[in-house]
Design an enzyme around this catalytic site. Structure first.
Site, PDB file in Angstrom:
ATOM      1  N   PRO A  94       0.805  -1.223   0.000  1.00 41.45           N
ATOM      2  CA  PRO A  94       0.000   0.000   0.000  1.00 41.45           C
ATOM      3  C   PRO A  94       0.837   1.272   0.000  1.00 41.45           C
ATOM      4  O   PRO A  94       0.308   2.372  -0.124  1.00 41.45           O
ATOM      5  CB  PRO A  94      -0.819  -0.109   1.288  1.00 41.45           C
ATOM      6  N   GLU A 122       1.659  -6.802   7.136  1.00 37.84           N
ATOM      7  CA  GLU A 122       2.626  -6.508   8.207  1.00 37.84           C
ATOM      8  C   GLU A 122       3.970  -6.112   7.630  1.00 37.84           C
ATOM      9  O   GLU A 122       4.723  -5.378   8.235  1.00 37.84           O
ATOM     10  CB  GLU A 122       2.831  -7.719   9.125  1.00 37.84           C
ATOM     11  N   ARG A 160      -5.642  -7.263 -20.343  1.00 35.66           N
ATOM     12  CA  ARG A 160      -6.614  -6.777 -21.322  1.00 35.66           C
ATOM     13  C   ARG A 160      -6.006  -5.782 -22.308  1.00 35.66           C
ATOM     14  O   ARG A 160      -6.587  -5.493 -23.344  1.00 35.66           O
ATOM     15  CB  ARG A 160      -7.849  -6.193 -20.637  1.00 35.66           C
ATOM     16  N   ASP A 175     -11.913   2.189 -23.403  1.00 35.62           N
ATOM     17  CA  ASP A 175     -12.129   2.013 -21.965  1.00 35.62           C
ATOM     18  C   ASP A 175     -12.047   3.354 -21.250  1.00 35.62           C
ATOM     19  O   ASP A 175     -11.321   4.245 -21.672  1.00 35.62           O
ATOM     20  CB  ASP A 175     -11.016   1.142 -21.349  1.00 35.62           C
TER      21      ASP A 175
END
Ligand code: ADE
Length: 237
Positions: A94, A122, A160, A175
């Site tokens: 993250p 963690e 894709r 898209d």
């Protein structure tokens, strides 16, 4: 393209690559996806993959040895300076650059071998990052329990975009995000449903008008939902 996923939960991936576009791309040999259990590369008696953090603190940290061994087995080296060209090793975490359409495009266009290390929330021993990882990537500003679900998102967004993966070469260009704005609204039969009609312009067969309407609708939607995209903050690298 070859995608290798390193995880401590290989079963997590079960059938996820067996549907739709990814399945078709695999069958057409546009992409090969392999999932490896990091534990298989642990050489100690208990096949340990994680351990307590030095300095104390909660949770367990993924150990470096099995991950180094896995990368050496896949790439023949554990020094990122020696990776073959077109090879990138990703750590999903993250804490880094967010996966956006231009990032997915750069993987689709510039790599033929992607190794994805699924971290645990963690943490992963920092030496993995320093020596092995070429790209740290987050899929968004929220904390997942691990990189596995993020790996699925990343793989889908890249596959894709590979040439031939979609039925029509133009579909990916249309898209959302590919042109830096959101997609226009779509309708199908029936033209009238519970008192709601499909916009007339889509029924009259005038392609220039349809294009103009779609562009206006896409811009309106972007203005309302994602003004930041119009202000130039579209994640371009
Ligand atoms: N691992 C935990 N949270 C993540 C996130 N947001 N993106 C990628 N990997 C993660």
């Amino acid at each position: 393209m070859k995608v290798d996923v390193l995880t401590i939960f290989p079963e997590f991936f079960g059938q996820v690559f067996e549907f739709g576009i990814i399945r078709r791309a695999k069958l057409a040999r546009i992409v090969e996806i392999n999932v490896y259990d990091i534990r298989e590369f642990a050489t100690d008696k208990h096949r340990m993959v994680d351990d307590r953090p030095f300095g104390g603190g909660d949770g367990m940290v993924l150990k470096p040895e099995p991950i180094f061994a896995a990368i050496e087995s896949l790439l023949g080296t554990s020094d990122k300076a020696d990776y073959p060209s077109g090879t990138r090793v990703v750590l999903l975490t993250p804490q880094r650059l967010q996966l956006k359409q231009p990032v997915a495009k750069s993987f689709a266009n510039e790599t033929d071998h992607v190794v994805i290390i699924c971290g645990r929330y963690e943490g992963v021993d920092e030496r993995v990052n320093e020596v092995l990882v070429t790209d740290e990537i987050s899929i968004g500003d929220y904390v997942l329990s691990g990189g596995e679900s993020a790996a699925i998102v990343m793989i889908d967004s890249i596959v894709r975009l590979l040439p031939g993966a979609l039925g029509s070469e133009t579909s990916a260009e249309n898209d959302s995000f590919s042109r830096g704005i959101l997609d226009y609204p779509h309708y199908t039969r029936p033209a009238e449903f519970r008192g709601m009609s499909v916009p007339d312009v889509l029924l009259n067969g005038n392609h220039a008008e349809i294009e103009k309407w779609r562009r206006e609708m896409a811009l309106n939607k972007t203005r309302t939902n994602r003004r930041d995209l119009l202000e130039g903050d579209n994640g371009d690298m």
